[in-house]
Design a protein around this motif. Structure first.
Motif, short mmCIF file in Angstrom:
data_model
loop_
_atom_site.label_atom_id
_atom_site.label_comp_id
_atom_site.label_asym_id
_atom_site.label_seq_id
_atom_site.Cartn_x
_atom_site.Cartn_y
_atom_site.Cartn_z
N ARG A 142 -2.92 -0.63 -2.68
CA ARG A 142 -3.94 0.15 -1.99
C ARG A 142 -3.41 1.55 -1.70
NH1 ARG A 142 -6.00 -3.34 3.03
NH2 ARG A 142 -7.62 -1.72 3.07
N VAL A 152 -1.84 1.46 -15.52
CA VAL A 152 -2.93 1.22 -14.58
C VAL A 152 -4.13 0.70 -15.38
CG1 VAL A 152 -4.57 2.30 -12.98
CG2 VAL A 152 -2.16 2.96 -12.93
N THR A 208 -8.28 0.57 -4.29
CA THR A 208 -7.33 -0.43 -4.77
C THR A 208 -7.07 -0.18 -6.25
OG1 THR A 208 -8.09 -2.07 -3.17
CG2 THR A 208 -6.88 -2.88 -5.08
N VAL A 209 -5.80 -0.06 -6.60
CA VAL A 209 -5.39 0.22 -7.98
C VAL A 209 -4.80 -1.07 -8.58
CG1 VAL A 209 -3.81 1.54 -9.43
CG2 VAL A 209 -4.93 2.64 -7.48
N ARG A 210 -5.28 -1.43 -9.75
CA ARG A 210 -4.78 -2.61 -10.45
C ARG A 210 -3.87 -2.16 -11.59
NH1 ARG A 210 -7.12 -5.41 -14.51
NH2 ARG A 210 -9.06 -4.22 -14.22
N TYR A 211 -2.66 -2.68 -11.65
CA TYR A 211 -1.68 -2.22 -12.63
C TYR A 211 -0.81 -3.37 -13.11
CZ TYR A 211 1.81 -2.57 -8.92
OH TYR A 211 2.63 -3.05 -7.93
N PHE A 239 -9.27 0.75 -11.11
CA PHE A 239 -9.25 1.00 -9.67
C PHE A 239 -10.68 0.97 -9.15
CE2 PHE A 239 -9.56 5.08 -11.81
CZ PHE A 239 -10.55 5.75 -11.10
N HIS A 240 -10.82 0.67 -7.86
CA HIS A 240 -12.15 0.70 -7.26
C HIS A 240 -12.04 1.21 -5.83
CE1 HIS A 240 -10.60 -3.42 -6.49
NE2 HIS A 240 -11.20 -3.30 -5.32
N ASP A 256 -1.66 -7.63 -13.47
CA ASP A 256 -2.68 -7.91 -12.45
C ASP A 256 -2.16 -7.76 -11.02
OD1 ASP A 256 -4.83 -8.36 -14.16
OD2 ASP A 256 -4.19 -10.43 -14.53
N LYS A 257 -1.27 -6.79 -10.82
CA LYS A 257 -0.83 -6.47 -9.46
C LYS A 257 -1.76 -5.42 -8.87
CE LYS A 257 4.00 -7.50 -10.47
NZ LYS A 257 5.38 -6.95 -10.57
N GLU A 258 -1.80 -5.36 -7.55
CA GLU A 258 -2.67 -4.41 -6.87
C GLU A 258 -1.92 -3.63 -5.81
OE1 GLU A 258 -6.08 -6.47 -5.34
OE2 GLU A 258 -7.09 -6.49 -7.29
N SER A 266 0.83 -1.20 0.00
CA SER A 266 0.00 0.00 0.00
C SER A 266 0.86 1.25 0.00
CB SER A 266 -0.93 0.00 1.22
OG SER A 266 -0.17 0.12 2.41
#
Length: 417
Positions: free
Chosen positions: A169, A148, A159-162, A151-152, A165-167, A15
């Motif tokens: 926070r 990127v 949480t950002v997905r980039y 994100f949600h 498929d890594k995440e 994070s």
């Protein structure tokens, strides 16, 4: 009032406090401004471009006095200054390409204070190198070559997905991913947008004689032709043409291109030679309807793309960087949730009116000067001549171009946050 933060997201593995998507000049300046002013905040920059690609940027930018004050406060300007070219004078002409004489309608002295030019020309590689060196020095995390994907929002963080498929926070995501921002679309932010059917040809020109720091803006029927001084006997060009003509010129061989260039540049600085690549960029106006959403904000070209006629695009982005940094740092010191809409609204109200005003101004100027209508030419030349005869009005315009204002963010006034 914004709720106080209950969770220090940066203490959770995988994070950060703030994620900045985009490692261009505005994204980097934002990261450095935040981390310099609040060292305890964990700042991560995620960029889709591969590592080191910025070194291939052959363009140059006009850095207004306010922006140079900010860069000085951030500890970057001392490294940039020896390679920067101060603009000591600016002249404005209005003519046709075929006119044998181009009368000067307006002149500006380059200083806003004794010894302080209203702007410097800085090569983009130099600017980015300095910002990156400072970012690494103060502990900003870089993730490069990883776009990127989405994100949600999850109440107290997002949480950002980039990449693959890594995440990651974070409490706040700042989109600095350019005028065609994918993140802006993901956030559901609409824009006001139109194209000008113009493209800006950008290249660097070497010439025999020195320019003495003088910048020139020639208003021609197809659009402005700006000559901006660089260090040595070189100048950076921003040459506006109708898009079809710009595409044709970019494809021409060096002899034809330089002949067309000489028609517009003239021979006052001797023989010309184009250095490096020449590129054309489509021009238009893009203004985001909103700058913020919960835990999300736009900065730089992601929030606004304007015509280069006034040379203010990058400097608007630096204003965003200074404003968002001050907004976040002030909120953090009060123990507020830095990602709440209540906090981010301060940034939006600070920057949106100025951005819209500059967008409208450049739009009107482009429409007024990029034509060959005889009555319109007479009217605008009368207006330029009137301004030339009013020193106080000229002084006001030059300070506006320098970005100096008592309402500007602290960093742009050379103050710490």
């Amino acid at each position: 009032m914004a709720e106080r933060t209950r969770t220090q997201t940066s203490k959770i593995p995988g994070s950060a406090d703030i994620i900045i998507a985009g490692a261009g000049y505005v994204g980097m300046a934002t990261a450095v401004a935040l981390k310099s002013s609040a060292p305890h905040l964990a700042v991560t920059v995620i960029d889709a471009a591969p590592a080191g690609v910025w070194r291939n940027d052959t363009r140059a930018s006009a850095i207004a006095a306010a922006a140079s004050r900010m860069l000085d406060r951030l500890g970057c300007w001392e490294e940039i200054l020896p390679k920067a070219q101060p603009i000591t004078e600016m002249i404005v002409t209005d003519s046709r390409t075929s006119d044998p004489v181009r009368p000067v309608f307006l002149t500006f002295n380059g200083e806003i204070e004794p010894g302080e030019p209203f702007a410097h020309m800085v090569e983009n590689r130099v600017l980015n190198a300095s910002l990156r060196a400072k970012a690494e020095e103060i502990g900003i995390t870089f993730i490069e070559g990883a776009p990127v994907h989405g994100f949600h929002n999850e109440d107290e963080h997002l949480t950002v997905r980039y990449g693959d498929d890594k995440e990651l926070r974070a409490r706040l995501l700042l989109a600095a991913d350019g005028v065609k921002s994918r993140l802006r679309d993901m956030a559901g932010i609409k824009t006001v947008n139109w194209e000008y059917d113009q493209s800006g040809i950008v290249c660097t020109v070497a010439h025999e004689r020195p320019h003495h720091g003088r910048a020139e803006e020639h208003f021609l029927p197809a659009g402005p032709f700006a000559i901006l001084p660089l260090s040595g006997n070189r100048s950076s060009l921003v040459w506006t043409e109708r898009t079809a003509d710009a595409e044709r010129l970019i494809k021409e061989d060096d002899f034809v291109f330089e002949a067309e260039l000489e028609q517009r540049f003239g021979l006052k600085l001797g023989e010309l030679r184009v250095e490096g690549p020449r590129k054309a960029f489509p021009l238009g106006l893009t203004l985001a309807r909103d700058f913020v959403k919960p835990r999300f904000a736009l900065v730089g070209d992601a929030a606004h793309g304007i015509h280069p006629i006034a040379g203010q695009g990058l400097n608007l982005g630096f204003k965003d960087a200074a404003a968002i940094a001050e907004t976040i740092v002030d909120a953090d010191r009060l123990g507020l949730d830095i990602g709440s809409v209540a906090v981010l609204e301060r940034y939006q109200s600070w920057r949106r009116f100025d951005t819209v005003q500059m967008g409208v101004t450049t739009d009107v100027l482009n429409r007024l000067f990029s034509n060959d209508n005889v009555p319109v030419r007479a009217l605008r030349d009368f207006g330029l001549g009137l301004v030339e005869r009013m020193p106080r009005l000229k002084g006001f315009f030059i300070r506006q171009a320098a970005g100096l204002s008592t309402t500007a963010p602290k960093l742009l006034q050379g103050q710490s946050i």
